[in-house]
Design an enzyme around this catalytic site. Structure first.
Site, PDB file in Angstrom:
ATOM      1  CE  LYS A 158      -4.657   6.024   0.831  1.00 31.03           C
ATOM      2  NZ  LYS A 158      -3.352   6.249   1.414  1.00 31.03           N
ATOM      3  CB  CYS A 176       1.749 -17.334 -16.248  1.00 31.18           C
ATOM      4  SG  CYS A 176       2.132 -19.081 -16.190  1.00 31.18           S
ATOM      5  CE1 TYR A 227       7.156 -18.774 -19.149  1.00 35.74           C
ATOM      6  CE2 TYR A 227       5.454 -17.911 -17.698  1.00 35.74           C
ATOM      7  CZ  TYR A 227       6.034 -17.998 -18.954  1.00 35.74           C
ATOM      8  OH  TYR A 227       5.494 -17.313 -20.000  1.00 35.74           O
ATOM      9  NE  ARG A 239       2.148   8.814   4.920  1.00 34.93           N
ATOM     10  CZ  ARG A 239       1.264   7.914   4.534  1.00 34.93           C
ATOM     11  NH1 ARG A 239       1.661   6.752   4.067  1.00 34.93           N
ATOM     12  NH2 ARG A 239      -0.029   8.167   4.585  1.00 34.93           N
ATOM     13  CG  ASP A 292      -1.238 -12.874 -19.668  1.00 35.77           C
ATOM     14  OD1 ASP A 292      -1.396 -11.730 -19.206  1.00 35.77           O
ATOM     15  OD2 ASP A 292      -0.343 -13.160 -20.488  1.00 35.77           O
ATOM     16  NE  ARG A 344      -6.960  11.010   7.265  1.00 37.71           N
ATOM     17  CZ  ARG A 344      -6.180  11.378   8.283  1.00 37.71           C
ATOM     18  NH1 ARG A 344      -6.401  12.515   8.932  1.00 37.71           N
ATOM     19  NH2 ARG A 344      -5.172  10.625   8.641  1.00 37.71           N
ATOM     20  CG  HIS A 376      -1.780   8.782   8.196  1.00 40.22           C
ATOM     21  ND1 HIS A 376      -3.103   8.394   8.298  1.00 40.22           N
ATOM     22  CD2 HIS A 376      -1.156   7.782   7.523  1.00 40.22           C
ATOM     23  CE1 HIS A 376      -3.259   7.217   7.698  1.00 40.22           C
ATOM     24  NE2 HIS A 376      -2.090   6.829   7.230  1.00 40.22           N
TER      25      HIS A 376
HETATM   26  C1  LIG Z   1      -3.809   9.982   5.226  1.00 40.06           C
HETATM   27  C2  LIG Z   1      -4.674   8.754   5.246  1.00 40.06           C
HETATM   28  N1  LIG Z   1      -5.817   8.776   5.943  1.00 40.06           N
HETATM   29  C3  LIG Z   1      -6.639   7.702   6.005  1.00 40.06           C
HETATM   30  C4  LIG Z   1      -6.313   6.530   5.362  1.00 40.06           C
HETATM   31  C5  LIG Z   1      -7.253   5.346   5.460  1.00 40.06           C
HETATM   32  O1  LIG Z   1      -6.621   4.298   6.131  1.00 40.06           O
HETATM   33  P1  LIG Z   1      -7.409   2.925   6.377  1.00 40.06           P
HETATM   34  O2  LIG Z   1      -7.607   2.325   5.030  1.00 40.06           O
HETATM   35  O3  LIG Z   1      -6.478   2.119   7.218  1.00 40.06           O
HETATM   36  O4  LIG Z   1      -8.679   3.278   7.046  1.00 40.06           O
HETATM   37  C6  LIG Z   1      -5.118   6.460   4.638  1.00 40.06           C
HETATM   38  C7  LIG Z   1      -4.742   5.213   3.980  1.00 40.06           C
HETATM   39  O5  LIG Z   1      -3.638   4.813   3.855  1.00 40.06           O
HETATM   40  C8  LIG Z   1      -4.278   7.604   4.581  1.00 40.06           C
HETATM   41  O6  LIG Z   1      -3.129   7.588   3.901  1.00 40.06           O
END
Ligand SMILES: Cc1ncc(COP(=O)(O)O)c(C=O)c1O
Length: 403
Positions: free
Chosen positions: A55, A329, A282, A153, A331, A238, A182
């Site tokens: 992701k 800044c 700035y 969540r 850029d 994961r 999770h």
């Molecule tokens: C549902 C879920 N699984 C796995 C992961 C992977 O987590 P990590 O990058 O800490 O291994 C994430 C990342 O936020 C997640 O949201």
């Protein structure tokens, strides 16, 4: 940040996806990805599968190239956050299973089906809406079920899972391939919270079993779970951040052998001399107190180089650390180079990576910014071209069954 000698780079040529040369580049080493995947595999039972979390554009590394490379390395499951991210993978030809870990809204369901993306179902209403679409399909549509055990969540409570599995959507239109939760604190110093989450998750599993049902893929572990909580591995894990070369907890009590993939570099645009009393950037937050030389770098917060690094962070030029002076800044960023001789426009500045004996990691930037390496990596903007070092010739490919 360290001054240790660089490790040998034995990688091959670069593949640039950018049309024109850019002074600022994120160079991504795909052999390091292969190395990190091997490290993840070494922590798992042979039967445990891997779903690679890609992701947020693979945490800034480019989801398409990362997913293609992981496919070459035997991975067949990917995790994204949104339907749009899943569609981008499909349009790039990624054929494996793509699990949408985040929210799916009713107006996205047609696209989800059209691209064969797998949703993580987090309430009955969602299951009913998916089932409506699934009725026109020949086969039951594959979904995972998300259980909320303490992250606070998305998800069903553990006691709702059996009722969901016995509801009409799962009597034909939908098939539960996976059950997941999770972990909120797997990288924390105390294991109790994670153990309690796993216990709640196991209660859902026991209820499923007691009802004579089964779900083949059971998954809870992010990188911290993989590393620190073997009881969280179940049948699938994961990993995200580990694949990109960083341990989940920057302070880490157990540092795995990981290699960061990403090096962020830019090019000196101008070198200027300041007299005592001259200001930089700035709001004049930096004032020279002696004859000073600064280098102007063409990178700023629009590239994801955070403004919170103003007067705090460092870059490397000619293997030496150069301090950021004045506000970063949109850029441009200015660094002090008074003590570094012979700097001229065109010289390379390394913002993340190694140069000579010096090293700055995304964890260093995160510490200066008061955040985590995840945010530093994800923030690197679309204006920064990603350039890939291909897999080396001797990359270890994982067994097909371990995907
Ligand atoms: C549902 C879920 N699984 C796995 C992961 C992977 O987590 P990590 O990058 O800490 O291994 C994430 C990342 O936020 C997640 O949201």
């Amino acid at each position: 940040m360290s001054l240790s000698p660089p490790s040998a780079q034995n990688l091959t040529h670069c593949v640039s996806l950018s049309a024109s040369p850019s002074p600022t580049v994120a160079t991504i080493d795909l052999s390091a990805l292969a190395h990190n995947l091997t490290q993840v595999r070494s922590l798992l039972a042979d039967t445990c599968q891997i779903l690679a979390v890609v992701k947020a554009d693979a945490y800034g590394h480019g989801a398409v190239v990362i997913s293609r490379t992981l496919t070459q390395l035997g991975i067949t499951r990917f995790g994204v956050s949104t339907v749009q991210e899943g569609i981008a993978l499909r349009e790039a030809g990624i054929r494996g299973s793509v699990l949408v870990l985040g929210a799916v809204f009713p107006n996205q369901i047609p696209d989800l089906f059209a691209h064969g993306l797998t949703p993580a179902v987090y309430d009955l209403d969602m299951a009913l809406k998916l089932a409506q679409h699934a009725r026109s399909q020949q086969e039951p549509y594959v979904v995972h079920i998300k259980v909320e055990t303490g992250m606070g969540r998305l998800g069903l409570s553990p006691d709702e899972v059996v009722r969901l599995l016995q509801s009409p959507p799962f009597k034909g239109p939908l098939r539960a391939e996976g059950l997941m939760t999770h972990l909120a604190d797997a990288d924390g110093p105390y294991p109790a919270y994670t153990q309690a989450q796993i216990a709640r998750f196991r209660s859902a599993l026991s209820q499923i079993e007691a009802a004579g049902l089964s779900v083949p893929l059971v998954h809870t572990a992010n990188s911290a779970g993989i590393l620190l909580h073997p009881s969280s591995h179940f049948t699938l894990v994961r990993p995200g951040i580990m694949l990109y070369g960083y341990p989940p907890d920057a302070g880490g009590n157990q540092i795995p052998n990981l290699k960061p993939l990403l090096m962020l570099t830019t090019t000196v645009a101008q070198v200027r001399a300041l007299a005592p009393g001259d200001h930089v950037s700035y709001n004049c937050s930096y004032t020279a107190t002696r004859p000073t030389r600064i280098a102007v770098l063409p990178i700023g917060y629009a590239d994801g180089y955070s403004r919170s690094l103003s007067n705090r962070g460092y870059v490397m030029i000619k293997g030496r650390l150069a301090r950021i002076v004045g506000r970063v800044c949109m850029d441009m960023t200015m660094v002090e180079v008074t003590e570094i001789p012979d700097i001229k426009p065109g010289d390379e500045a390394v913002l993340i990576g190694q140069q000579g004996a010096a090293q700055i990691s995304a964890s260093d930037l995160a510490a200066w910014q008061g955040t985590i390496p995840y945010e530093v990596l994800c923030a690197i903007g679309t204006r920064v071209p990603r350039v890939y070092r291909e897999l080396g010739p001797h990359v270890e490919h994982g067994p097909g069954s371990r995907s």
